[in-house]
Design an enzyme around this catalytic site. Sequence first.
Site, PDB file in Angstrom:
ATOM      1  CB  CYS A 134      -0.924   0.005   1.207  1.00 11.02           C
ATOM      2  SG  CYS A 134      -2.360  -1.086   1.057  1.00 11.02           S
ATOM      3  CB  CYS A 214      -5.771  -3.241  -5.077  1.00 11.66           C
ATOM      4  SG  CYS A 214      -4.852  -1.688  -5.143  1.00 11.66           S
ATOM      5  CB  CYS A 217      -6.349  -6.165  -1.119  1.00  4.48           C
ATOM      6  SG  CYS A 217      -4.594  -6.575  -1.226  1.00  4.48           S
ATOM      7  CB  CYS A 240      -4.763   1.896   1.755  1.00  4.37           C
ATOM      8  SG  CYS A 240      -5.109   3.658   1.522  1.00  4.37           S
TER       9      CYS A 240
END
Length: 255
Positions: A134, A214, A217, A240
């Site tokens: 991240c 994303c 995830c 994040c």
Amino acid sequence: MERPDLPVPEISRARAAERATSLAAHLDRRFGRLDAVDILREAIRNLFRGRIALVSSFGADSAVLLHLVAQVDRATPVVLVDTGQLFDETLAYRDELTARLGLTDLRAAQPDAERLARFDPEKFLWQSNPELCCRLRKVEPLAQSLGDFPAWISGRKRFQAATREELPAFEADGARIKVNPLAAWSAEDVAAYRAEHDLPAHPLVKHGFLSIGCMPCTTRVKPGEDARAGRWRGLAKVECGIHTRNAMESEGSGI
């Protein structure tokens, strides 16, 4: 009295953060109870005219804030953190909303290719070290993209997670001011606004993705779960890093 053991840049950042904290508290007292669009008018047209950007994930609820900002000023810079691992549906949704709302200054914050090649050559860092992933793909690129902007706009809301329950409309984020015009909105408020203005939903919402980040995830949310339960499922991770207080300060970004 100044601490002689702190390097000058650290002292300067600390002072800037103190000023931002004081300013954010003042702005929240003065404008924090206004309607979302009025908060945006103050921030975009008066307080930070020409010096504020909207950071949008173009996720599940993004259309609402993007629509509100477009009502105030379609030329407001809109920054998408393009991690290189977003869903194709998110990128298509970005294009659809940008065209529909007439946004004229869309920008992409992208990770540094050399750092990715060094730390994540096989694109599996999300699995072995999600915090570093991240940082490389989100935190650092956004810090770079925001540059000299003294303020930015976030779409976070208090109902989304326990970590956001006390979210103010104006908060300090390092040396910057972060504006959260939808902080007090409920999920019902968001849905009603989207319906009233006939805003398109993110195409993955109908498949059970209620908070979209994303691809590696993000998972579907089960009935009765928190909307963000599908993010980093199974890990002790709920943010994040972009919205972790002063997380980007160490990058020298001033955030």
